[in-house]
Design a protein around this motif. Structure first.
Motif, mmCIF file in Angstrom:
data_model
loop_
_atom_site.group_PDB
_atom_site.id
_atom_site.type_symbol
_atom_site.label_atom_id
_atom_site.label_comp_id
_atom_site.label_asym_id
_atom_site.label_seq_id
_atom_site.Cartn_x
_atom_site.Cartn_y
_atom_site.Cartn_z
ATOM 1 N N ARG A 248 59.124 42.079 25.198
ATOM 2 C CA ARG A 248 60.533 42.453 25.410
ATOM 3 C C ARG A 248 60.739 43.179 26.751
ATOM 4 N N LEU A 249 59.667 43.631 27.393
ATOM 5 C CA LEU A 249 59.822 44.376 28.650
ATOM 6 C C LEU A 249 59.995 43.453 29.854
ATOM 7 N N GLY A 250 59.573 42.211 29.709
ATOM 8 C CA GLY A 250 59.740 41.247 30.800
ATOM 9 C C GLY A 250 58.894 41.546 32.024
ATOM 10 N N TRP A 251 57.746 42.183 31.849
ATOM 11 C CA TRP A 251 56.873 42.440 32.995
ATOM 12 C C TRP A 251 56.308 41.133 33.534
ATOM 13 N N TRP A 252 56.080 41.084 34.862
ATOM 14 C CA TRP A 252 55.405 39.923 35.481
ATOM 15 C C TRP A 252 53.898 40.141 35.350
ATOM 16 N N THR A 253 53.203 39.130 34.883
ATOM 17 C CA THR A 253 51.741 39.241 34.824
ATOM 18 C C THR A 253 51.105 37.985 35.422
ATOM 19 N N TRP A 254 49.927 38.156 35.949
ATOM 20 C CA TRP A 254 49.130 37.024 36.445
ATOM 21 C C TRP A 254 47.663 37.371 36.160
ATOM 22 N N ALA A 255 46.889 36.379 35.714
ATOM 23 C CA ALA A 255 45.457 36.637 35.472
ATOM 24 C C ALA A 255 44.624 35.473 35.985
ATOM 25 N N GLY A 256 43.424 35.784 36.470
ATOM 26 C CA GLY A 256 42.519 34.750 37.002
ATOM 27 C C GLY A 256 41.407 35.423 37.778
ATOM 28 N N GLY A 257 41.056 34.818 38.925
ATOM 29 C CA GLY A 257 39.960 35.365 39.727
ATOM 30 C C GLY A 257 40.416 35.630 41.154
ATOM 31 N N PHE A 258 39.441 35.964 42.003
ATOM 32 C CA PHE A 258 39.733 36.190 43.419
ATOM 33 C C PHE A 258 39.942 34.858 44.129
ATOM 34 N N HIS A 259 40.724 34.887 45.211
ATOM 35 C CA HIS A 259 40.957 33.672 46.010
ATOM 36 C C HIS A 259 39.679 33.292 46.773
ATOM 37 N N HIS A 260 39.078 34.244 47.467
ATOM 38 C CA HIS A 260 37.789 34.033 48.135
ATOM 39 C C HIS A 260 36.922 35.218 47.757
ATOM 40 N N THR A 261 35.617 35.030 47.643
ATOM 41 C CA THR A 261 34.772 36.175 47.312
ATOM 42 C C THR A 261 33.998 36.687 48.525
ATOM 43 N N GLY A 262 34.018 35.956 49.642
ATOM 44 C CA GLY A 262 33.236 36.377 50.817
ATOM 45 C C GLY A 262 34.114 36.671 52.019
ATOM 46 N N SER A 263 33.674 37.643 52.864
ATOM 47 C CA SER A 263 34.372 37.985 54.109
ATOM 48 C C SER A 263 34.274 36.825 55.089
ATOM 49 N N SER A 264 35.152 36.816 56.100
ATOM 50 C CA SER A 264 35.038 35.803 57.159
ATOM 51 C C SER A 264 34.294 36.373 58.355
#
Ligand SMILES: C[C@@](CO)(OP(=O)(O)O)[C@H](O)COP(=O)(O)OP(=O)(O)OC[C@H]1O[C@@H](n2ccc(N)nc2=O)[C@H](O)[C@@H]1O
Ligand SMILES: Nc1ncnc2c1ncn2[C@@H]1O[C@H](COP(=O)(O)OP(=O)(O)O)[C@@H](O)[C@H]1O
Length: 304
Positions: free
Chosen positions: A287-303
């Protein structure tokens, strides 16, 4: 042109896994030490054209209330690069109809506008065959968070965001993002931070070259903090409710606010446990209508 031929780029949400404020410049900007990483959640920018002039249309769940005018970071980025690349390439920089699919909440501590600006720069540089090295000085002028969004890979961010150094290689951890639907003003949170006493002297955070598990990552992050969390909470008390809700979910290893808020994140052992946690949170708080997203990181290593 088929859909798959349409030039497009994704603009991923930036998460500050920790954010320490270490000083203040003469112009009032605060010096940071922060670990910025990117979530799978993203806006999308598409190019259509060529056209007579640069233009922008916006759709997507958070498109309402965001003006497609000359102040929009997508158009500001496009025009800034067009001016610079036009000089360098004898004006061979045609205009396009830009489309922004706005999936990320606005003014929410996950740098959506900065990510959009950086994605626009990458996309147009590809289209105009411009060298990527000209993007960085433009990015710095567009906003403190835009440089790190150019590569959208994990980076240790210092200065006001223009000094980027390698980050630890991340584990395949789970990430939950929760935004309570209240916009928070970045300048006001920095002002509240300064008014509440400002900078804390502390040793520089130690980060390893890699984390082998989400548990190791959370243990190190637990020795750090987000210095903007308390001032943001004083402006926007619902952040406390969001943090408590994330922290009480099964398998949650860490609950913290990102950037100047109000989006908060939870770290979980892997993406599946984060997705399960999001389902539980959504059922509890429907009922609060919060935005949520779940998953993983986009990239795990630095460039770098
Ligand atoms: C706090 C951070 C952490 O990554 O993220 P967000 O909450 O925006 O996602 C960033 O430093 C935000 O960067 P960005 O959102 O690009 O900020 P800007 O538009 O450059 O600055 C907005 C205003 O915030 C204050 N500001 C910003 C950055 C900084 N290091 N010190 C500051 O004092 C200044 O008053 C400035 O005028
Ligand atoms: N394309 C864009 N997406 C989001 N915000 C934008 C955009 N262009 C301009 N803005 C403005 O930039 C400010 C910061 O937005 P945003 O990057 O979403 O904040 P945050 O970094 O706190 O997540 C807002 O005031 C918003 O109106």
């Amino acid at each position: 042109m088929t859909f798959s031929d349409t030039p497009q780029a994704t603009a991923h949400a930036k998460i500050n896994l920790f954010l320490h404020i270490t000083g203040r410049r003469d112009d009032g900007y605060h010096l940071l030490d922060s670990l910025a990483v990117f979530a799978g959640a993203a806006d999308r920018i598409t190019l259509e054209g060529p056209a007579d002039t640069m233009s922008l249309t916006i759709d997507g769940p958070f498109g309402r209330g965001l003006e497609a005018d000359s102040q929009n970071l997508v158009l500001r980025a496009a025009r800034a690069l067009q001016a610079k690349a036009g000089t360098a390439f004898n004006g061979l920089t045609e205009s396009f109809r830009l489309k922004l699919e706005k999936n990320l909440p606005v003014s929410s501590g996950i740098g959506g506008g900065s990510a959009d600006a950086a994605a626009t720069l990458r996309l147009l540089a590809r289209e105009w065959d411009a060298d990527q090295t000209i993007l960085f000085p433009i990015a710095e002028k567009l906003g403190a968070d835009v440089p790190v969004c150019i590569a959208q890979r994990p980076a240790r961010m210092q200065g006001i965001g223009e000094i980027l150094a390698p980050a630890p290689i991340l584990p395949d951890a789970g990430l939950l993002l929760v935004n309570p639907g209240v916009g928070v003003s970045t300048p006001e949170v920095f002002q509240a931070f300064a008014a509440s006493g400002g900078i804390t002297e502390r040793p520089e955070a130690f980060l390893p070259t890699r984390w082998n598990s989400a548990q190791d990552m959370a243990a190190d992050l637990n020795t750090t903090t987000n210095d903007l969390q308390a001032p943001a909470l004083s402006q926007c008390p619902v952040i406390g409710t969001v943090l408590a809700s994330i922290g009480s979910l099964p398998d949650c290893l860490l609950a913290r606010m990102s950037g100047s808020g109000a989006t908060c994140f939870g770290i979980f052992p892997d993406p599946d446990t984060a997705i399960t946690a999001a389902r539980i949170l959504n059922e509890q708080n429907a009922r609060l209508g919060w935005w949520t997203w779940a998953g993983g990181f986009h990239h795990t290593g630095s460039s770098t």
